[in-house]
Design a protein around this motif. Sequence first.
Motif, PDB file in Angstrom:
ATOM      1  N   ARG A  42       0.826  -1.213   0.000  1.00  0.00           N
ATOM      2  CA  ARG A  42       0.000   0.000   0.000  1.00  0.00           C
ATOM      3  C   ARG A  42       0.859   1.261   0.000  1.00  0.00           C
ATOM      4  NH1 ARG A  42      -2.303   3.566   3.922  1.00  0.00           N
ATOM      5  NH2 ARG A  42      -1.118   2.497   5.556  1.00  0.00           N
TER       6      ARG A  42
ATOM      7  N   LEU B  55       0.624   5.457   0.369  1.00  0.00           N
ATOM      8  CA  LEU B  55      -0.152   6.278   1.302  1.00  0.00           C
ATOM      9  C   LEU B  55      -0.721   7.493   0.581  1.00  0.00           C
ATOM     10  CD1 LEU B  55      -0.990   7.143   4.222  1.00  0.00           C
ATOM     11  CD2 LEU B  55       1.237   8.277   4.372  1.00  0.00           C
TER      12      LEU B  55
ATOM     13  N   SER C 146      -2.684  11.034   1.401  1.00  0.00           N
ATOM     14  CA  SER C 146      -2.985  11.931   2.513  1.00  0.00           C
ATOM     15  C   SER C 146      -4.485  12.091   2.718  1.00  0.00           C
ATOM     16  CB  SER C 146      -2.349  13.299   2.255  1.00  0.00           C
ATOM     17  OG  SER C 146      -2.722  14.224   3.260  1.00  0.00           O
TER      18      SER C 146
ATOM     19  N   LYS D 107       7.127   1.150   5.299  1.00  0.00           N
ATOM     20  CA  LYS D 107       5.751   1.607   5.172  1.00  0.00           C
ATOM     21  C   LYS D 107       5.626   2.998   5.794  1.00  0.00           C
ATOM     22  CE  LYS D 107       3.701  -1.751   2.999  1.00  0.00           C
ATOM     23  NZ  LYS D 107       4.941  -2.167   2.313  1.00  0.00           N
TER      24      LYS D 107
ATOM     25  N   GLU E  39       2.906   6.203   7.352  1.00  0.00           N
ATOM     26  CA  GLU E  39       1.609   6.556   7.923  1.00  0.00           C
ATOM     27  C   GLU E  39       1.578   8.054   8.149  1.00  0.00           C
ATOM     28  OE1 GLU E  39      -1.709   6.354   8.070  1.00  0.00           O
ATOM     29  OE2 GLU E  39      -1.211   4.235   8.427  1.00  0.00           O
ATOM     30  N   GLU E  40       0.368   8.612   8.079  1.00  0.00           N
ATOM     31  CA  GLU E  40       0.175  10.044   8.270  1.00  0.00           C
ATOM     32  C   GLU E  40      -0.381  10.293   9.667  1.00  0.00           C
ATOM     33  OE1 GLU E  40      -1.584  13.427   5.383  1.00  0.00           O
ATOM     34  OE2 GLU E  40      -3.079  11.972   6.079  1.00  0.00           O
TER      35      GLU E  40
ATOM     36  N   ILE F  26       4.530  12.846   8.569  1.00  0.00           N
ATOM     37  CA  ILE F  26       4.671  11.510   8.000  1.00  0.00           C
ATOM     38  C   ILE F  26       5.633  10.675   8.829  1.00  0.00           C
ATOM     39  CG2 ILE F  26       5.462  10.203   5.980  1.00  0.00           C
ATOM     40  CD1 ILE F  26       2.809  11.655   5.550  1.00  0.00           C
TER      41      ILE F  26
ATOM     42  N   SER G 281       8.308   3.635   8.877  1.00  0.00           N
ATOM     43  CA  SER G 281       8.687   2.459   9.657  1.00  0.00           C
ATOM     44  C   SER G 281       9.368   1.495   8.698  1.00  0.00           C
ATOM     45  CB  SER G 281       7.451   1.806  10.283  1.00  0.00           C
ATOM     46  OG  SER G 281       7.767   0.547  10.843  1.00  0.00           O
TER      47      SER G 281
END
Length: 216
Positions: A102, A104, A106, A161, A163-164, A170, A173
Amino acid sequence: MRWNPSAIDPSVSGGLKIADGDSSNGYGDAAVVVDRESGKVLVICVSGKVVFSKGSSSKHNKMARIVGSADGLSWETPQDVTTAFFDNLLPSAYTMFMASGRMLQSNIVKAEGAEYYRIYGALLVDGSEGEGNYVVYSDDFGNSWNLLGDGMCVRGGNEAKLEELPNGDIVISSRANGGRIFNVFNFTNLQTAEGNWEGQPDEVYNFEGNVASASG
């Protein structure tokens, strides 16, 4: 998004291919995102014949962009975007790919005049500056890309990966021996993507959240 049986099961007669490789070129390690408003699908993937570990300054893998319709049943011809990533963004790279799975999109940022909400991708890159992660973003559904921040955000990282956070910052990881490496990009201006990574992390966290080792 709905899928017919032939689209989700390649064994069904008439199974859907979104990119048809041949003896001189293949496609793999797809990074995918579905636009929340239009339902269009964006895929960024590796193409060519050079595997990640065999890339060099004179011969490296290619990159492709593939766009699908909102129902996922029609796909544009793959577009070669190798130059955009290797020459324009990271000329020091020998090899790279966008972490598969996936991408990302926003929940917050749609640049002024843009049709789509911003998309972020995590690159694993090896080159003259060593191996690690860079984060890139696109405000035009993958037609063009920019680096987020000044350079490598996780030195020694692997597949990663993103994440927001609720304020738009941001988090990356990245997989590493013994656990994960984390970094955070703090925006000073969300619209123009200005800001800074918190620093070059030097600790690997195991799955209990404890420091497993120093990444060096």
